[in-house]
Scaffold this active site. Structure first.
Site, PDB file in Angstrom:
ATOM      1  N   GLU A   1      32.379  48.791  40.400  1.00  0.00           N
ATOM      2  CA  GLU A   1      33.542  49.601  39.986  1.00  0.00           C
ATOM      3  C   GLU A   1      34.068  49.112  38.628  1.00  0.00           C
ATOM      4  O   GLU A   1      34.346  49.906  37.727  1.00  0.00           O
ATOM      5  CB  GLU A   1      34.635  49.534  41.055  1.00  0.00           C
ATOM      6  CG  GLU A   1      35.912  50.265  40.699  1.00  0.00           C
ATOM      7  CD  GLU A   1      37.151  49.467  41.014  1.00  0.00           C
ATOM      8  OE1 GLU A   1      37.894  49.148  40.067  1.00  0.00           O
ATOM      9  OE2 GLU A   1      37.398  49.139  42.207  1.00  0.00           O
ATOM     10  N   HIS A   2      34.201  47.801  38.482  1.00  0.00           N
ATOM     11  CA  HIS A   2      34.643  47.263  37.183  1.00  0.00           C
ATOM     12  C   HIS A   2      33.648  47.622  36.076  1.00  0.00           C
ATOM     13  O   HIS A   2      34.034  48.003  34.972  1.00  0.00           O
ATOM     14  CB  HIS A   2      34.768  45.747  37.264  1.00  0.00           C
ATOM     15  CG  HIS A   2      36.078  45.269  37.822  1.00  0.00           C
ATOM     16  ND1 HIS A   2      36.934  44.459  37.125  1.00  0.00           N
ATOM     17  CD2 HIS A   2      36.671  45.491  39.026  1.00  0.00           C
ATOM     18  CE1 HIS A   2      38.004  44.202  37.866  1.00  0.00           C
ATOM     19  NE2 HIS A   2      37.864  44.803  39.019  1.00  0.00           N
TER      20      HIS A   2
ATOM     21  N   HIS B   1      32.694  46.484  44.446  1.00  0.00           N
ATOM     22  CA  HIS B   1      33.887  46.335  43.613  1.00  0.00           C
ATOM     23  C   HIS B   1      33.529  45.860  42.197  1.00  0.00           C
ATOM     24  O   HIS B   1      34.109  46.324  41.215  1.00  0.00           O
ATOM     25  CB  HIS B   1      34.861  45.364  44.299  1.00  0.00           C
ATOM     26  CG  HIS B   1      36.021  44.978  43.453  1.00  0.00           C
ATOM     27  ND1 HIS B   1      36.194  43.701  42.959  1.00  0.00           N
ATOM     28  CD2 HIS B   1      37.068  45.705  42.988  1.00  0.00           C
ATOM     29  CE1 HIS B   1      37.295  43.659  42.235  1.00  0.00           C
ATOM     30  NE2 HIS B   1      37.849  44.859  42.234  1.00  0.00           N
TER      31      HIS B   1
ATOM     32  N   GLU C   1      40.614  38.019  39.450  1.00  0.00           N
ATOM     33  CA  GLU C   1      41.268  38.960  40.365  1.00  0.00           C
ATOM     34  C   GLU C   1      41.303  38.388  41.778  1.00  0.00           C
ATOM     35  O   GLU C   1      42.287  38.481  42.495  1.00  0.00           O
ATOM     36  CB  GLU C   1      40.546  40.312  40.346  1.00  0.00           C
ATOM     37  CG  GLU C   1      41.212  41.341  41.245  1.00  0.00           C
ATOM     38  CD  GLU C   1      40.523  42.705  41.206  1.00  0.00           C
ATOM     39  OE1 GLU C   1      39.571  42.888  40.429  1.00  0.00           O
ATOM     40  OE2 GLU C   1      40.956  43.588  41.977  1.00  0.00           O
TER      41      GLU C   1
END
Lengths: 434, 461
Positions: free
Chosen positions: B70-71, B67, B147
């Site tokens: 992904e950022h 993840h 997040e």
């Protein structure tokens, strides 16, 4: 759902739109209900949305939550049918029914296959729910308890607490101040009589719009309108809700909350639907905080400083002046730093407006992505409902791109200077402090 | 997310009448799979690229790295600076985002149809030339921690869901949250990310899905032009960890400041990928489990709403979640909030009684008919969204299933019998296969700040 950016916040604002939009057929029924129909035959399905001027801004004082409860009670019983009958019949046909209420509108939705053997009985049932809901007392008690649990759940969500506090502080004694879900005292006070009064006053032809999108001919659409919303009594259009008063001095509200992050919302009253400054404010906001990861707020707060996962701004245009909201969340220790930075970004934007480059980029985004706003029956129906309810011109979707193209840097600067006042905003801070 | 819609779609996931010939697939010389589906209703296109790497591939102490990567995929290549990807897509009227799950990481753009090559050029670039600069990483990892706080740490039910997964899974990496443990995020380095990127981001580990108003032949030509030159590189995938049989009921209580109690129950169940390779899972079992979820929770007429919410008034809310599309065996999960005046213990007993009844008595014809009518309608409704059609294809392909199974998916669901529903209930919904996580609300004293360290799950974007 949205990880990299909370793009949907922009969509709230942009929900109306279109270019060479679809061909809209429009007519008025005998009882005063206005019908909007778009014919599309690619898929064998039909989408119907009835809209009433019966949102939570119609809740009587002390009965907040009435509009929402009324809409969620619609399928609890109709004529001689029970909730079980209604659910069993709809779902046995593969049809989907839904009802809801926000601050302005109450909506009643049906989605069905267009095969007459399925559509006909689904429409009969839908008509019965619209015209003869029975609001069983036992169901009301159960629904009331469910709303009370939902309200309690909101209290454990810092985002929900911030949102409710923001509207309350911003709108004071205006009906937009309270959350559509209601509050504990209001929900406890609501009686079956209140539901009936709300329903009889507002679920009437003069207060109704009907949107039909999908696999039907114009003739069929006429019949559908007549056998559903057309069966309601004419009644009277709802009276206008009060004007919104501007706040002329800043207001800061801090709420202590056990969480690792502080939720910050700041803003002011924004604009109504149909506002003459709509396009300058809309395009300007895309640049300020509406444009996902490429807005000024996101660039400064998230990309350059890493202070927040989501930071955004939007105008929510309503029947009367809806809010302009800027929001973000950050770990408690960064609260003051983040708040200061957000204020600076807003003030700078209001002071100097966008650059030509920013405006060009914004126009390219908004106009280039126009087809995406109308690429499904569901989206067409949503757009039509807004056009209908807010009495926007039938050419609204066709005019959209030229209206965006016509916006100038000077118009944005002027509109923001006149309308956005960084020193008079409501600021809500929900978190654990330091 | 929209709860109501989700509930209807779950039993029907992956359904629609995929008219044969409308969808085409090809594989480029470097191993990239390209799948194109035509939908000519509007002049739009969605392009998604799915990498077959998700949190289940992450080793201990590197949780959340897929993840974070992904950022970082938005943070620039040699040719395009940080966030330029987003700026270019925005200026072309596009919408874009990305999401990471247990099984995959995916990136997408929605565009007016003529702009598709722009998306291809940018995706091909970041498939091979990502910068992963230290400075960008140091900032972005802070965004990811924010997040995590927002998505999980400050949401009592998300904390319970995270704890549930670590309890239900003891060996399989589904036990780790997609977003990662905060301690792992704190310790992560850009070196780790460079290694992760080099290992998984190659054409042969990716699937390109395009749906919209396009000609498949042209799309495939464009794909060759932009993705063709990306060098092939094999991916070594370690042998999958198999979760040992559970053998006894597990319970966990989570005490955090909250207002409303909550219970989450789940059984280990097979998915479509569990079928074959010598397993004892029959082809129809995942379909029968999907029908079972529809019987219990497929709308207002289903048993949970009718009996637990409306009739007995025990639940304020109760939902089932089962997805038959996953790379490893999954969970059939039920989560519920008691109605006022009732507690989680009563609600749990009532839910267990519902499960027992499914095992004891065959479901009725009427119930089966209702679920099947929903399957047929949902098949059509799901075609209203171009994006969703691409999601269905992409998810299947990304977990290793053939997207062509969509062609007879509805028929296979419609073929499920009452007996089969009973059989899967008896086989899988048993106490020794059950995990129960309960939220014990602690008082939310004003100003008090005591959120224990994290837990979460599901797709993270």
């Amino acid at each position: 759902m949205f990880g990299k950016s909370l793009a949907f916040l922009g969509l709230l604002f942009m929900s109306v739109a279109a270019s060479a939009g679809p061909k809209i057929h429009h007519w008025t029924l005998e009882n005063g209900a206005r019908v909007y129909f778009v014919e599309t035959h690619e898929l064998p399905m039909l989408q119907i949305r009835a809209v009433f001027d019966a949102g939570s801004s119609r809740d009587p004082v002390g009965k907040s939550g009435l509009a929402r409860l009324t809409s969620s009670m619609l399928d609890e019983g109709a004529g001689n049918l029970s909730a079980d009958d209604i659910a069993g019949q709809f779902e046995g046909l593969g049809a989907e029914f839904g009802a809801g209420a926000d601050r302005d509108m109450a909506t009643v939705d049906l989605r069905s296959l267009s095969d007459a053997a399925l559509l006909d009985p689904a429409l009969d049932l839908y008509a019965k729910i619209l015209t003869a809901p029975s609001f069983p007392a036992a169901s009301l008690e159960r629904q009331r308890q469910q709303v009370l649990v939902a309200l309690q759940k909101d209290m454990q969500s810092p985002g929900a607490v911030a949102d409710k506090t923001f509207y309350r502080e911003l709108y004071g004694d205006h009906p937009y101040a309270h959350d559509p879900l209601g509050d504990v005292a209001g929900v406890k006070a609501i009686t079956r009589e209140d539901l009936l009064t709300h329903y009889r006053s507002y679920y009437v032809g003069a207060n109704a719009w009907l949107v039909i999108v999908g696999d039907a001919s114009k003739r069929q659409a006429r019949k559908i309108a007549e056998r559903t919303v057309g069966q309601l009594p004419a009644g009277r259009a709802a009276l206008p809700i009060p004007l919104v008063r501007m706040l002329y001095s800043p207001l800061q509200k801090q709420v202590a909350f056990p969480a690792t992050q502080t939720h910050i919302m700041l803003g002011q009253t924004g604009m109504r639907r149909g506002d003459p400054d709509y396009f300058p404010l809309y395009v300007g906001n895309y640049i300020l905080g509406g444009g996902g990861l490429v807005s000024r707020l996101s660039t400064e707060v998230r990309e350059k400083q890493g202070l927040s996962y989501s930071v955004y701004s939007y105008f929510l245009p309503l029947r009367k002046a809806g809010p302009m909201i800027v929001g973000l969340q950050t770990k408690n220790a960064q609260r003051d730093q983040a708040l200061k930075l957000v204020r600076k970004v807003i003030s700078d934007f209001v002071a100097t407006g966008p650059t030509e480059d920013e405006l060009n980029a914004a126009k390219k985004h908004i106009t280039g992505g126009f087809p995406l706003r109308l690429d499904s029956n569901a989206k067409i129906a949503e757009n039509l409902a807004v056009i209908a309810f807010y009495d926007l011109p039938l050419t609204y979707l066709d005019d959209f791109i030229p209206s965006v193209e016509a916006v100038t840097v000077e118009q944005i600067r002027k509109a923001f200077r006149q309308r956005v006042h960084p020193n008079q905003m409501v600021t809500v801070v929900v978190g654990a402090g330091r | 997310m929209l709860r109501k819609i989700r509930r209807l779609l779950i039993p029907l996931l992956g359904l629609w009448l995929a008219a044969c010939g409308q969808t085409q697939e090809t594989t480029l010389a470097n191993g990239l799979r390209v799948i194109v589906k035509e939908d000519h209703r509007s002049p739009v296109v969605v392009s998604q690229i799915w990498y077959r790497v998700g949190s289940q591939d992450e080793p201990e102490r590197s949780t959340g790295i897929s993840h974070v990567l992904e950022h970082m995929m938005f943070k620039g290549t040699a040719q395009h600076g940080p966030n330029e990807f987003s700026r270019i897509i925005a200026e072309n009227g596009g919408r874009e985002n990305a999401f990471t799950s247990y099984d995959y990481t995916a990136y997408f753009q929605q565009l007016e149809k003529s702009r598709l090559p722009i998306s291809f050029e940018l995706e091909a670039d970041r498939m091979q030339n990502l910068t992963l600069a230290d400075e960008e990483f140091r900032r972005e990892i802070r965004v990811v921690m924010e997040e995590r706080r927002w998505r999980t740490d400050d949401q009592p039910e998300a904390v319970v869901q995270e704890k549930f997964m670590t309890t239900a899974y003891q060996a399989h990496p589904y036990r780790h949250p997609v977003i990662g443990w905060m301690t792992d995020l704190e310790a992560m380095t850009s070196k780790q990310l460079r290694d992760w990127y080099g290992r998984w981001y190659t054409p042969s580990n990716a699937i390109l899905v395009v749906v919209g108003d396009v000609a498949p032949k042209e799309v495939i030509e464009q794909a060759k032009k932009y993705f063709g030159p990306v060098p092939a590189r094999p991916v070594e995938r370690p042998k999958e960890v198999v979760e040992p049989e559970q053998k006894s009921e597990r319970r966990v209580r989570v005490a955090v400041p909250a207002e409303v109690p909550y219970v989450l129950m789940g059984y280990h169940v097979p998915v479509h990928t569990s079928v074959g390779h010598g397993s004892n899972v029959a082809d129809w079992e995942p379909y029968a489990l999907s029908v079972l979820t529809g019987i219990l929770d497929g709308g207002q007429a289903a048993r949970f709403e009718r009996e637990l919410v409306r009739d007995k008034k025990l639940a304020a809310a109760v939902d089932i979640d089962y997805s038959a599309v996953a790379r490893s065996p999954g969970m059939l999960m039920i989560d519920a909030t008691p109605a006022n005046g009732h507690n989680v213990a009563e609600l749990e007993q009532a839910i267990r009684a519902q499960i027992e009844r499914i095992k004891r008595e065959p479901v009725t014809d009427e119930e089966l008919k209702r679920v099947k009518a929903q399957v047929v309608a949902s098949n059509v409704f799901s075609r209203d969204s171009v994006f969703y059609q691409a999601m269905q294809i992409g998810r299947l392909a990304a977990v290793g299933l053939d997207w062509r199974m969509l062609d007879d998916y509805a028929d296979k669901l419609k073929a499920v019998t009452a007996e089969q529903v009973q059989t899967v209930a008896r086989k899988y919904l048993v106490d020794t296969n059950l995990t129960v996580a309960v939220l014990d609300p602690l008082p939310m004293a004003k100003g008090q700040r005591r959120m224990p360290r994290p837990q979460g799950g599901g797709d993270v974007r």
